[in-house]
Design a protein around this motif. Structure first.
Motif, PDB file in Angstrom:
ATOM      1  N   GLU A  98       0.975  -1.217  -0.030  1.00 33.06           N
ATOM      2  CA  GLU A  98       0.048  -0.049  -0.065  1.00 33.06           C
ATOM      3  C   GLU A  98       0.930   1.244   0.077  1.00 33.06           C
ATOM      4  OE1 GLU A  98      -2.423  -0.637   3.351  1.00 33.06           O
ATOM      5  OE2 GLU A  98      -4.000  -1.693   2.335  1.00 33.06           O
ATOM      6  N   LEU A  99       1.877   1.140   0.769  1.00 33.04           N
ATOM      7  CA  LEU A  99       2.792   2.378   0.661  1.00 33.04           C
ATOM      8  C   LEU A  99       3.836   2.403  -0.609  1.00 33.04           C
ATOM      9  CD1 LEU A  99       3.014   4.399   3.006  1.00 33.04           C
ATOM     10  CD2 LEU A  99       4.917   3.279   3.917  1.00 33.04           C
ATOM     11  N   GLN A 100       3.644   1.620  -1.519  1.00 37.65           N
ATOM     12  CA  GLN A 100       4.239   1.758  -2.791  1.00 37.65           C
ATOM     13  C   GLN A 100       3.224   2.195  -3.751  1.00 37.65           C
ATOM     14  OE1 GLN A 100       7.171   1.899  -3.780  1.00 37.65           O
ATOM     15  NE2 GLN A 100       6.833   1.756  -5.921  1.00 37.65           N
ATOM     16  N   ILE A 101       1.891   1.587  -3.775  1.00 42.15           N
ATOM     17  CA  ILE A 101       0.931   1.755  -4.695  1.00 42.15           C
ATOM     18  C   ILE A 101       0.490   2.926  -4.620  1.00 42.15           C
ATOM     19  CG2 ILE A 101      -1.209   0.964  -5.553  1.00 42.15           C
ATOM     20  CD1 ILE A 101      -0.684  -1.888  -4.923  1.00 42.15           C
ATOM     21  N   TYR A 102      -0.027   3.496  -3.702  1.00 39.65           N
ATOM     22  CA  TYR A 102      -0.835   4.681  -3.461  1.00 39.65           C
ATOM     23  C   TYR A 102       0.079   6.049  -3.740  1.00 39.65           C
ATOM     24  CZ  TYR A 102      -4.414   1.604  -1.692  1.00 39.65           C
ATOM     25  OH  TYR A 102      -5.417   0.635  -1.555  1.00 39.65           O
ATOM     26  N   PRO A 103       1.357   5.890  -2.888  1.00 34.34           N
ATOM     27  CA  PRO A 103       2.183   7.205  -3.522  1.00 34.34           C
ATOM     28  C   PRO A 103       2.591   7.035  -4.861  1.00 34.34           C
ATOM     29  CG  PRO A 103       2.795   6.387  -1.303  1.00 34.34           C
ATOM     30  CD  PRO A 103       1.990   5.313  -1.788  1.00 34.34           C
ATOM     31  N   SER A 104       2.914   6.105  -5.401  1.00 34.66           N
ATOM     32  CA  SER A 104       3.163   5.782  -6.881  1.00 34.66           C
ATOM     33  C   SER A 104       2.098   6.500  -7.650  1.00 34.66           C
ATOM     34  CB  SER A 104       3.601   4.629  -7.328  1.00 34.66           C
ATOM     35  OG  SER A 104       4.673   3.852  -6.733  1.00 34.66           O
ATOM     36  N   PHE A 105       0.789   6.257  -7.318  1.00 34.44           N
ATOM     37  CA  PHE A 105      -0.159   6.788  -8.012  1.00 34.44           C
ATOM     38  C   PHE A 105      -0.196   8.222  -8.001  1.00 34.44           C
ATOM     39  CE2 PHE A 105      -4.925   8.356  -7.907  1.00 34.44           C
ATOM     40  CZ  PHE A 105      -5.279   8.211  -9.072  1.00 34.44           C
ATOM     41  N   VAL A 106      -0.026   8.814  -6.785  1.00 37.86           N
ATOM     42  CA  VAL A 106      -0.040  10.189  -6.857  1.00 37.86           C
ATOM     43  C   VAL A 106       1.150  10.882  -7.636  1.00 37.86           C
ATOM     44  CG1 VAL A 106       0.369  12.261  -5.170  1.00 37.86           C
ATOM     45  CG2 VAL A 106      -0.896  10.056  -4.587  1.00 37.86           C
ATOM     46  N   ALA A 107       2.341  10.144  -7.693  1.00 35.88           N
ATOM     47  CA  ALA A 107       3.341  10.464  -8.362  1.00 35.88           C
ATOM     48  C   ALA A 107       3.200  10.485  -9.880  1.00 35.88           C
ATOM     49  CB  ALA A 107       4.713   9.720  -7.923  1.00 35.88           C
ATOM     50  N   THR A 108       2.632   9.349 -10.339  1.00 36.86           N
ATOM     51  CA  THR A 108       2.215   9.146 -11.570  1.00 36.86           C
ATOM     52  C   THR A 108       1.350  10.238 -12.255  1.00 36.86           C
ATOM     53  OG1 THR A 108       2.469   6.755 -11.326  1.00 36.86           O
ATOM     54  CG2 THR A 108       1.034   7.617 -13.386  1.00 36.86           C
ATOM     55  N   CYS A 109       0.284  10.694 -11.327  1.00 40.95           N
ATOM     56  CA  CYS A 109      -0.533  11.720 -11.619  1.00 40.95           C
ATOM     57  C   CYS A 109       0.258  13.296 -11.927  1.00 40.95           C
ATOM     58  CB  CYS A 109      -1.630  12.006 -10.793  1.00 40.95           C
ATOM     59  SG  CYS A 109      -3.117  10.408 -10.773  1.00 40.95           S
TER      60      CYS A 109
END
Length: 377
Positions: free
Chosen positions: A231-242
């Protein structure tokens, strides 16, 4: 006695849960080392693959810094199916309650924005520097992380750790003063300096990111299972991708991507595959990095990352023709020496921990025997 067993399993941070006697301490000890070994393999292999493919992207005609930044976080969807295999752990009276959703949301956004800026700086560094120089400058990450770990994670400095910091600082300084002989002719002096400073800044930023992640594990999330790592990899990565998508459109680079793919040296199919595998490799690397943070510490994960950096310059000499002259070789040796210095300190700490636990266990056993004798009398 139970306290002694629990401390034995704390190796040094990860094995801090007792399974109510279902597994022996030795079995759990081996399981912990197996998890750490897997995370180390993920980290080193993902890091080397992503760095080399990133250099290939630029060497074959890629020029978009935002797309290079984008792929460093955009591979997170491959991790989503794993969330279905690792369900949330059941809470008990001894388990701290999960943090509020609002707190987690703010945490993910904060880390995602840090990743966006950090990945962009790494993109500039990888574009303007040879892979070997880029990788060796990244070794300064360990020095920065030691400082931040001291400030945020109560890391204690020893002679070996200070030795590690000094050697890694000298290693990076040698590359800085040696830039003229290492600078490829197609890259201007100004761009080389920008690449050097961006890589150095990215190393410092990422070290701060790792220390804050460990602080979040300990103070906010208060859980260390694999689902939390995901979760701490997926959700921040989603924000970074946006954030990268916004950067792509705002910079105008989005309009040039089709032409860039068409003009790519190895063809448009290779262009897409290169970016795809870069994205996958960075996710593998990040899972390994976060796993080591949750099981051990941010400084230890950075040590393994730095210890794996010498693999990249060697491969760069083989695949990209980077030259390995005397100054860079000395810098490489210092980087390995500095990393090994901290690994040895960790080994000494581990021995001391086992010795202390053994002594406490013996004291606890003797006290229990004495109490039994008193009761029998």
């Amino acid at each position: 006695m139970a306290d002694g067993v629990q401390e034995l399993e704390l190796q040094p941070r990860g094995m801090n849960s007792i399974a109510n006697g279902v597994q022996s301490p030795k079995t759990k000890h081996y399981r912990w080392w197996f998890r750490v070994a897997v995370y180390i393999i993920f980290l080193i292999s993902g890091q080397a693959t992503a760095t080399l493919l990133g250099r290939l992207y630029y060497d074959e005609g890629g020029n978009s810094k935002w797309i290079s930044t984008f792929v460093q976080s955009a591979g997170f969807p491959i991790l989503i199916p794993l969330l279905f295999f690792f369900q949330p752990t059941t809470t008990s009276a001894a388990t701290p309650p999960p943090p509020p959703t609002t707190t987690l949301l703010l945490l993910y956004i904060f880390f995602g924005l840090i990743l966006t800026g950090d990945n962009l700086m790494y993109s500039y560094g990888l574009q303007y520097l040879p892979v070997s120089t880029y990788s060796l400058i990244c070794a300064t990450q360990l020095a920065f992380n030691a400082v931040f770990s001291f400030l945020f994670n109560s890391q204690k400095f020893t002679a070996l750790i200070i030795n590690s910091l000094v050697l890694l600082t000298i290693s990076a300084s040698l590359l800085a003063v040696h830039s003229d002989s290492d600078n490829p002719s197609k890259i201007s002096k100004a761009k080389y300096v920008i690449g050097f400073l961006c890589t150095l800044g990215a190393s410092a930023t990422y070290s701060l990111y790792l220390s804050l992640l460990q602080l979040s594990f300990e103070k906010v999330i208060k859980s260390e299972n694999f689902r939390v790592v995901l979760e701490l990899q997926i959700y921040p990565s989603f924000v970074a991708t946006c954030g990268c998508v916004v950067g792509l459109f705002a910079s105008g680079e989005w309009d040039t991507l089709r032409k860039e793919a068409r003009d790519y040296g190895k063809g448009s199919v290779s262009y897409v595959m290169t970016l795809t595998w870069i994205a996958i490799a960075w996710q593998i690397c990040s899972v390994g990095l976060l796993g080591l943070i949750s099981e051990v510490s941010s400084l230890f994960s950075n040590v393994i990352s730095t210890f794996g950096l010498p693999v990249v310059p060697v491969l760069a000499v083989v695949f990209f023709g980077d030259k390995m002259d005397g100054v860079k070789a000395i810098s490489l040796v210092l980087a390995i020496w500095g990393s090994g210095s901290y690994v040895y300190q960790h080994y000494l700490d581990d021995l001391k921990l086992k010795k202390d636990v053994k002594e406490r266990t013996l004291v606890s056993t003797n006290d229990a025997s004495h109490n039994v004798e008193v009761l029998m009398e």
